[in-house]
Design a protein around this motif. Structure first.
Motif, short mmCIF file in Angstrom:
data_model
loop_
_atom_site.label_atom_id
_atom_site.label_comp_id
_atom_site.label_asym_id
_atom_site.label_seq_id
_atom_site.Cartn_x
_atom_site.Cartn_y
_atom_site.Cartn_z
N TYR A 371 0.85 -0.94 -0.13
CA TYR A 371 -0.23 -0.35 0.51
C TYR A 371 0.97 1.23 0.22
CZ TYR A 371 -4.04 -3.27 1.43
OH TYR A 371 -4.55 -4.16 1.35
N ARG A 372 1.81 1.33 -0.69
CA ARG A 372 2.73 2.46 -0.55
C ARG A 372 2.42 3.57 -1.47
NH1 ARG A 372 7.34 1.43 -2.64
NH2 ARG A 372 8.40 2.58 -1.94
N GLY A 373 2.07 3.27 -2.72
CA GLY A 373 1.38 4.10 -3.70
C GLY A 373 1.14 3.34 -5.08
N TYR A 374 1.20 4.40 -6.41
CA TYR A 374 0.77 4.02 -7.69
C TYR A 374 2.20 3.36 -8.30
CZ TYR A 374 -0.91 4.94 -12.49
OH TYR A 374 -1.34 4.65 -13.58
N ALA A 375 2.17 1.75 -8.16
CA ALA A 375 3.85 1.98 -9.39
C ALA A 375 3.96 0.70 -10.02
CB ALA A 375 4.11 1.65 -7.72
N CYS A 376 4.96 0.01 -9.98
CA CYS A 376 5.70 -1.19 -10.70
C CYS A 376 4.26 -1.70 -12.10
CB CYS A 376 5.70 -1.72 -9.50
SG CYS A 376 6.23 -3.01 -9.79
N ASN A 377 3.86 -3.06 -11.74
CA ASN A 377 3.20 -3.90 -12.89
C ASN A 377 1.83 -3.46 -12.12
OD1 ASN A 377 5.20 -5.28 -13.72
ND2 ASN A 377 5.17 -6.08 -12.01
N CYS A 394 -11.66 0.98 -11.00
CA CYS A 394 -10.45 0.44 -11.03
C CYS A 394 -10.01 1.21 -9.34
CB CYS A 394 -9.39 0.92 -11.24
SG CYS A 394 -9.40 -0.63 -13.33
N VAL A 395 -10.06 0.78 -8.23
CA VAL A 395 -10.00 1.81 -7.24
C VAL A 395 -8.37 1.14 -6.24
CG1 VAL A 395 -10.59 2.20 -4.61
CG2 VAL A 395 -11.82 2.10 -6.32
N TRP A 396 -7.48 2.14 -6.07
CA TRP A 396 -6.47 1.97 -5.08
C TRP A 396 -6.61 1.81 -3.72
CZ3 TRP A 396 -1.61 0.89 -7.62
CH2 TRP A 396 -0.92 0.37 -8.87
N ILE A 397 -5.53 0.96 -3.22
CA ILE A 397 -5.67 1.33 -1.60
C ILE A 397 -4.06 1.61 -1.23
CG2 ILE A 397 -5.27 -0.22 0.55
CD1 ILE A 397 -7.19 -2.48 -1.14
N VAL A 398 -4.75 2.73 -0.20
CA VAL A 398 -3.22 3.24 -0.26
C VAL A 398 -2.89 3.59 1.51
CG1 VAL A 398 -2.42 4.55 -2.69
CG2 VAL A 398 -4.16 5.54 0.05
N VAL A 410 -6.94 9.58 -10.39
CA VAL A 410 -6.87 8.23 -9.97
C VAL A 410 -7.41 8.00 -8.20
CG1 VAL A 410 -4.96 6.22 -8.41
CG2 VAL A 410 -4.77 7.65 -11.13
N ASP A 411 -8.53 7.35 -8.50
CA ASP A 411 -8.97 6.85 -7.39
C ASP A 411 -8.96 5.83 -6.16
OD1 ASP A 411 -11.64 6.75 -5.67
OD2 ASP A 411 -12.51 5.32 -7.33
N TYR A 412 -8.89 6.09 -4.99
CA TYR A 412 -8.19 5.15 -4.07
C TYR A 412 -9.10 5.44 -2.87
CZ TYR A 412 -7.21 9.38 -1.87
OH TYR A 412 -6.10 11.31 -1.70
N VAL A 413 -8.47 4.24 -2.19
CA VAL A 413 -9.31 4.60 -0.58
C VAL A 413 -7.88 4.18 0.20
CG1 VAL A 413 -11.74 3.53 -1.36
CG2 VAL A 413 -9.84 2.08 -0.84
N VAL A 414 -8.21 4.63 1.58
CA VAL A 414 -6.33 4.70 2.51
C VAL A 414 -7.01 3.01 3.07
CG1 VAL A 414 -6.18 6.01 4.37
CG2 VAL A 414 -6.65 7.12 2.58
N ALA A 415 -6.23 2.69 3.33
CA ALA A 415 -6.35 1.60 4.64
C ALA A 415 -6.74 0.94 5.61
CB ALA A 415 -4.77 0.28 4.47
N GLY A 416 -7.42 0.39 6.32
CA GLY A 416 -8.19 0.41 7.67
C GLY A 416 -9.36 1.39 7.94
N GLY A 417 -9.84 2.25 6.63
CA GLY A 417 -11.42 2.82 6.98
C GLY A 417 -11.93 2.32 6.38
N ALA A 418 -13.49 2.60 5.99
CA ALA A 418 -14.86 1.63 6.48
C ALA A 418 -14.68 1.96 4.87
CB ALA A 418 -15.88 3.06 6.83
N GLU A 419 -14.02 2.37 4.18
CA GLU A 419 -14.88 2.70 2.50
C GLU A 419 -13.43 0.94 2.32
OE1 GLU A 419 -16.60 2.97 -1.11
OE2 GLU A 419 -17.11 3.28 1.33
#
Length: 725
Positions: A371-377, A394-398, A410-419
């Motif tokens: 969950y470090r961010g937007y990267a790699c494959n 597409c939703v990223w987890i960070v 880029v749509d994302y959600v934060v790790a640990g939250g309800a979403e």
């Protein structure tokens, strides 16, 4: 050695056999139309060792017939039938040869050990048969009938070739193909010998073992034992003394097959039992008495004789075993008596609730590097998904600290939250370059794609068990449990395929499609390169060296392997070093902190994309980082600084000798390192040829379309070339 779908194990197998002190050894490998890279690996060994002979079959004939092909090719005095996913212990081949020379037997038996996927190695439970009572150097089966109780496989014995040919015995097709050879040769032999030594390691693969696969093929056992008793009939009265023991061994083996629970399908148990009863009554020796010293076994004999399957079932434990399902653990295992609602319990309850709702067929989760961010494959696949499968949301987890680094739009959600928990529970697709956390519960219908994040020069997965420094107290059982969630695993090259199959023996589809993150390297333009150099601050006309070292498991903290300031000064004013520290280390502007030449050492450890840094640079300086495999696509100079290669090999383990087949120049001292650039040796014809060979070996599938292939397979359900033509 029959070879079929064992590319992850065949190198260790061959290496264990090819003792350099045995010039008269002949290793005959029969490629049984293996669909993976086994054929190429065999040819590679044959090219560098004349003792290896390879036969490539155009059709798959199975283990038994492939052994016959090898036997027909053999010219040696003795033959040893070896399974290509197993391996010999150190010094075993030499010890066997010496024992054969001493005793000149028809058959030499030696011991084995089972190696389990979790690292446990256990010697055979019947190893006492080699010592009780002490055996003479040479004997017959009549003198020592207990030899018939040893494992009935082909791989725990060396057989005099002419003796075997004269008997006219051949391995049959189907399952248990070796018993109709391994038992008869013991009865016919005039000279038997034992070697009380573990010579063979029988690998208990987590998956892929044919005889542990449920199916009707296990009925082949009856025909195999028919062949054994027919051979005994041909022997005449000489075989009568062995009939009682052979009969008991037959029934013992058939009981193992039906009672294991993972071989005969439950619906076929009664039919198998009926066939067992026929075999029992057909070959039961006159005057045979069930083994009364073992009451349960004696009762089984009586029930088999009467074909009483219902009575056999009533025996309970020890008879037919159904695959017992472990009771599912209650998901809400965080709540304890007297515990009020805590945040963790609330999250767990919410996650449980969301998992009861329908899966969103068009929702995909992306993540990278814990969950470090937007990267790699995953980032490359994400971008291609938006192009080719726009219906997928597409939703990223960070992590919270990575929100600022996320690209706009880029749509994302934060790790640990309800979403976050809602997304994990409801998404159809999951794409990551590392494993998701243990708390993720994979629902039926969810699909996981693991991309990994580098070609494995170093040992990975279960291979790390032999390297405790590198493993760093890793919980391998938990690792495999997480990896069992994968439906697809991306491979960047043949080496990766071998390493992944061996290190992660789970049930997934291997996607040999190249690395999606390398698409950008293959398609980079001069305009993009110029723009990136300006953004990074590379002076006009300077030679930009990207320095990207890997992590050292034996070091507590990051410590440069050479004096960066001194080396940069020696390189001259026209060189710039782009320092990219490994992501394990939390470093802020190391160049300024350590007083390195201002403007000449640019700390790019926090740069958003290593692919952009590669495109912008003129050459790569690394040690054992997987970046070398990606960078080779650019066809630019690569210098390997291998000052601690031996230490790295011993502590981390490697899959090949980098110093023997490098992608360019190898330096082991600071002087050699500086000279590789100042003398332009890194740009020489010799270095270029090495780079070309390296690129051909490790970048064969990087053609700029890897991400597209991933998207078409995962999201569009299309079959893709695997590997690409």
């Amino acid at each position: 050695m029959p070879v079929h779908k064992v590319q992850g194990y065949i190198r260790q197998c061959l290496d264990s056999l090819l003792d350099p002190d045995l010039p008269n050894l002949e290793v005959i490998a029969v490629d049984d139309a293996s669909p993976d890279g086994c054929g190429e690996i065999l040819d590679e060994f044959a090219e560098r060792d004349s003792r290896v002979k390879v036969r490539h079959l155009t059709e798959n004939v199975g283990l038994g017939h492939a052994r016959n092909v090898g036997l027909d090719m053999a010219t040696g005095d003795y033959v040893w039938f070896f399974d290509s996913d197993d391996y010999a212990t150190e010094g075993a081949v030499k010890a066997i040869c010496e024992r054969l020379a001493e005793t000149r037997p028809d058959v030499l038996m030696f011991d084995y050990a089972r190696a389990y996927w979790n690292g446990k190695v256990k010697r055979s439970i019947i190893n006492y048969l080699f010592r009780e009572p002490p055996a003479p150097d040479v004997f017959t089966l009549e003198e020592r009938p207990s030899v018939l109780e040893m494992m009935m496989t082909a791989w725990n014995r060396a057989i005099r070739r002419e003796f075997l040919l004269d008997l006219g015995l051949r391995f049959s097709g189907g399952y248990y193909e070796d018993v109709n050879v391994t038992y008869p040769i013991l009865m016919a032999a005039e000279r038997l010998s034992l070697l009380d030594r573990v010579c063979y390691i029988y690998r208990q693969r987590r998956r892929g073992a044919i005889t542990r696969t449920t199916g009707a093929k296990h009925f082949d056992a009856f025909a195999q034992y028919d062949r054994i008793f027919a051979f005994m009939d041909q022997m005449g009265p000489k075989a009568d003394q062995f009939r009682e023991l052979m009969f008991n061994r037959t029934i013992w083996h058939l009981l193992v097959i039906i009672e294991r629970g993972d071989r005969v399908h439950p619906s076929e148990n009664e039919r198998f039992f009926a066939e067992m009863s026929k075999t029992y009554n057909r070959y039961r020796p006159e005057g045979h008495v069930p083994p009364d010293d073992k009451p349960l076994l004696a009762e089984k004999h009586r029930l088999i004789q009467k074909n009483d399957y219902r009575g056999f079932q009533r025996l309970g434990p020890g008879s037919v075993k159904a695959k017992a399902k472990k009771p599912a653990r209650k998901a809400n295992n965080l709540r304890k008596r007297g515990l009020l609602y805590s945040k963790s319990v609330a999250k767990d309850r919410y996650y449980q609730m969301q998992r009861r709702l329908p899966i969103d067929e068009n929702l995909a989760v992306f993540a990278a590097y814990w969950y470090r961010g937007y990267a790699c494959n995953p980032a490359a696949i994400y971008e291609k998904t938006r192009e080719l499968a726009p219906h997928i949301r597409c939703v990223w987890i960070v992590k919270p600290g990575a929100r600022k680094s996320m690209p706009e739009g880029v749509d994302y959600v934060v790790a640990g939250g309800a979403e976050y928990y809602r997304t994990l529970a409801r998404a159809k697709y999951f794409v990551n370059n590392v494993n998701f956390p243990d708390h993720l519960v994979k629902r039926p219908g969810q699909v996981h794609l693991m991309t990994q994040h580098g070609t494995p020069l170093k040992k990975m997965g279960l291979d790390q068990m032999e390297y405790p420094v590198g493993a760093n107290d890793m919980d391998f059982k938990a690792l495999i449990t997480r990896s069992d969630r994968w439906d697809y695993l991306v491979s960047s090259n043949p080496l990766s395929t071998e390493a992944w199959e061996r290190g992660f023996p789970c049930k997934y589809e291997m996607l040999e499609i190249g690395y999606p993150r390398n698409d950008r390297l293959v398609t980079a333009t001069d305009e993009e390169r110029a723009r990136l150099r300006a953004e990074i601050g590379i002076p006009e006309g300077a030679t930009a060296i990207l320095y990207a070292p890997t992590h050292r498991d034996y070091q507590r903290r990051y410590s440069p392997m050479f004096d960066i300031g001194k080396v940069v000064e020696q390189l001259g004013q026209d060189h710039v070093l782009l320092l990219r520290a490994h992501y394990y280390y939390k470093i802020k502007n190391m160049a300024a902190d350590l007083g390195w030449p201002e403007g000449r050492v640019i700390d790019v450890s926090g740069h958003r994309s290593v692919e952009e840094l590669s495109i912008a640079s003129d050459a790569l300086l690394t040690d054992y980082s997987s970046i070398m495999f990606d960078y080779a696509n650019l066809d630019r100079p690569i210098v390997i600084y291998a000052n601690d290669w031996e230490t790295y090999k011993l502590t981390r383990g490697v899959n090949f000798d980098l110093t023997a087949t490098p992608p360019g120049v190898v330096a082991t001292t600071e002087t050699e390192l500086v000279d590789a650039f100042v003398s332009r040796a890194a740009w020489s014809d010799t270095a270029q040829k090495a780079r070309e060979a390296f690129r051909a070996r490790f970048c064969p599938w990087d053609d700029g379309h890897a991400a597209e292939r991933a998207v078409r397979r995962l999201f569009l359900g299309e079959q893709v070339p695997n590997p690409p033509a």
